[in-house]
Scaffold this motif. Structure first.
Motif, mmCIF file in Angstrom:
data_model
loop_
_atom_site.group_PDB
_atom_site.id
_atom_site.type_symbol
_atom_site.label_atom_id
_atom_site.label_comp_id
_atom_site.label_asym_id
_atom_site.label_seq_id
_atom_site.Cartn_x
_atom_site.Cartn_y
_atom_site.Cartn_z
ATOM 1 N N LYS A 292 36.250 39.015 25.555
ATOM 2 C CA LYS A 292 36.421 39.300 26.979
ATOM 3 C C LYS A 292 36.844 40.754 27.246
ATOM 4 N N ASN A 293 37.428 41.417 26.255
ATOM 5 C CA ASN A 293 38.104 42.689 26.520
ATOM 6 C C ASN A 293 37.504 43.899 25.827
ATOM 7 N N THR A 294 36.317 43.751 25.255
ATOM 8 C CA THR A 294 35.623 44.916 24.709
ATOM 9 C C THR A 294 35.408 45.950 25.819
ATOM 10 N N ASP A 295 35.501 47.237 25.477
ATOM 11 C CA ASP A 295 35.252 48.293 26.460
ATOM 12 C C ASP A 295 33.970 48.009 27.232
ATOM 13 N N THR A 296 34.035 48.150 28.543
ATOM 14 C CA THR A 296 32.940 48.003 29.520
ATOM 15 C C THR A 296 32.584 46.561 29.831
ATOM 16 N N PHE A 297 33.303 45.580 29.277
ATOM 17 C CA PHE A 297 32.965 44.181 29.532
ATOM 18 C C PHE A 297 33.515 43.656 30.860
ATOM 19 N N LYS A 298 34.166 44.505 31.655
ATOM 20 C CA LYS A 298 34.697 44.038 32.940
ATOM 21 C C LYS A 298 34.280 44.970 34.080
ATOM 22 N N PRO A 299 32.992 44.985 34.450
ATOM 23 C CA PRO A 299 32.601 45.723 35.654
ATOM 24 C C PRO A 299 33.344 45.191 36.882
ATOM 25 N N VAL B 75 46.595 30.704 34.293
ATOM 26 C CA VAL B 75 46.399 32.146 34.451
ATOM 27 C C VAL B 75 46.279 32.792 33.081
ATOM 28 N N GLY B 76 45.271 33.631 32.914
ATOM 29 C CA GLY B 76 45.117 34.432 31.711
ATOM 30 C C GLY B 76 45.207 35.907 32.053
ATOM 31 N N TYR B 77 44.960 36.745 31.056
ATOM 32 C CA TYR B 77 45.076 38.188 31.230
ATOM 33 C C TYR B 77 43.852 38.879 30.642
ATOM 34 N N ARG B 78 43.485 40.002 31.228
ATOM 35 C CA ARG B 78 42.440 40.853 30.692
ATOM 36 C C ARG B 78 43.004 42.264 30.524
ATOM 37 N N ALA B 79 42.210 43.117 29.875
ATOM 38 C CA ALA B 79 42.672 44.461 29.526
ATOM 39 C C ALA B 79 41.986 45.519 30.392
ATOM 40 N N ASN B 80 42.776 46.496 30.840
ATOM 41 C CA ASN B 80 42.228 47.557 31.688
ATOM 42 C C ASN B 80 41.173 48.392 30.977
ATOM 43 N N ASN B 81 41.241 48.491 29.643
ATOM 44 C CA ASN B 81 40.246 49.293 28.928
ATOM 45 C C ASN B 81 38.823 48.766 29.151
ATOM 46 N N ALA B 82 38.710 47.476 29.509
ATOM 47 C CA ALA B 82 37.393 46.866 29.692
ATOM 48 C C ALA B 82 36.785 47.166 31.060
ATOM 49 N N LEU B 83 37.561 47.702 31.998
ATOM 50 C CA LEU B 83 37.072 47.947 33.352
ATOM 51 C C LEU B 83 36.081 49.105 33.394
ATOM 52 N N VAL B 84 34.994 48.890 34.132
ATOM 53 C CA VAL B 84 34.027 49.952 34.416
ATOM 54 C C VAL B 84 33.530 49.770 35.847
#
Length: 269
Positions: A171-178, A90-99
């Protein structure tokens, strides 16, 4: 049931989608007791609202390399022999990347050409489970703790991914997690099929059931060590090779019985 989080008239609410109509719901149905919700009576045309990220997770989890063909492709890209994982990681991602659906993937000007998609099933937790509350849950009962499922695009800058000591920007740059466009309840994840398209060209396709470790296994394993709470999300990984995206590309992730997540690449100059 199909749930969304949307903005209309400068107000953001949860809603239930029925056909082309969004029915406004009071409160937060994911974090309240499962099944409890109240319609306010307000309705909107689906085409007239701005769909938002369907949930802002307390914790954003990501399954480690979880599909055999993707593991093999990634190993060959590194000049190594593939080594399939023996256990769920399991890894983690950042909420700032969500769009949300329809929002641009905004790429920093110094990113390299190795900007790639990863189309994934996203699990949304609906009930708390963990070592100090329920105790570890069995794989048989694991889906009882799921609220529903949505879609994610784990956009990745591979040069940064290889070169940085962590994946903080790869993986966690802003907008990288639609993520989106909505959450669908009552599904069996093993029945779902993923299609990935770039500019209407199919670039990837796989069955969720071919994962090395499925949704049930992940929830069961995670509940031994950490507490999952309503609203947490778990992205389940992708299958196969991935290709580079360029400025202006439209990337679409379609999952059967859920819908399609669409986002365009906007490369900063």
């Amino acid at each position: 049931m199909k749930w969304c989080r949307y903005t209309a008239n400068d107000s953001t609410s949860y809603g239930i989608i029925e056909g082309d109509t969004v029915h406004e719901v009071s409160g937060d149905p994911i974090r309240q007791a499962q099944g409890e919700h109240a319609r306010t009576g307000a309705t909107h045309s689906l085409g007239a609202v701005q769909l938002e990220v369907p949930v802002i997770p307390p914790t954003f989890y990501a399954a480690g390399i979880n599909y055999p063909e993707h593991v093999t492709w990634a190993a060959h890209m590194r000049g190594q022999e593939p080594d399939l994982p023996k256990k769920a990681d399991v890894g983690y991602r950042a909420n700032n990347a969500l769009v949300p659906h329809g929002h641009d993937i905004v790429v920093p000007a110094d990113a390299t050409e190795q900007l790639q998609y990863e189309g994934e099933l996203v699990v949304v937790i609906g009930k708390e489970c963990g070592p100090t509350s329920t105790g570890p849950v069995s794989e048989t009962n694991a889906l009882d703790y799921v609220f529903g499922y949505t879609i994610g695009n784990d956009v990745s800058e591979r040069t940064w991914q290889r070169g940085d000591r962590t994946m903080w920007r790869a993986k966690n740059t802003d907008t990288f997690k639609p993520m989106g466009p909505w959450i669908v309840t009552g599904l069996n994840p093993d029945d779902l099929h993923v299609i990935i398209r770039v500019n209407d060209r199919v670039v990837g396709e796989y069955d969720v059931a071919t994962a090395l470790f499925g949704v049930r296994h992940y929830i069961s394993e995670m509940s031994k060590y950490l507490t999952l709470v309503p609203g947490d999300v778990l992205w389940m990984g992708t299958e196969g090779a991935t290709e580079n995206m360029v400025d202006g590309d439209l990337c679409e992730i379609e999952i059967s019985d859920i819908g399609t997540l669409s986002n365009r690449v906007n490369w900063l100059k």
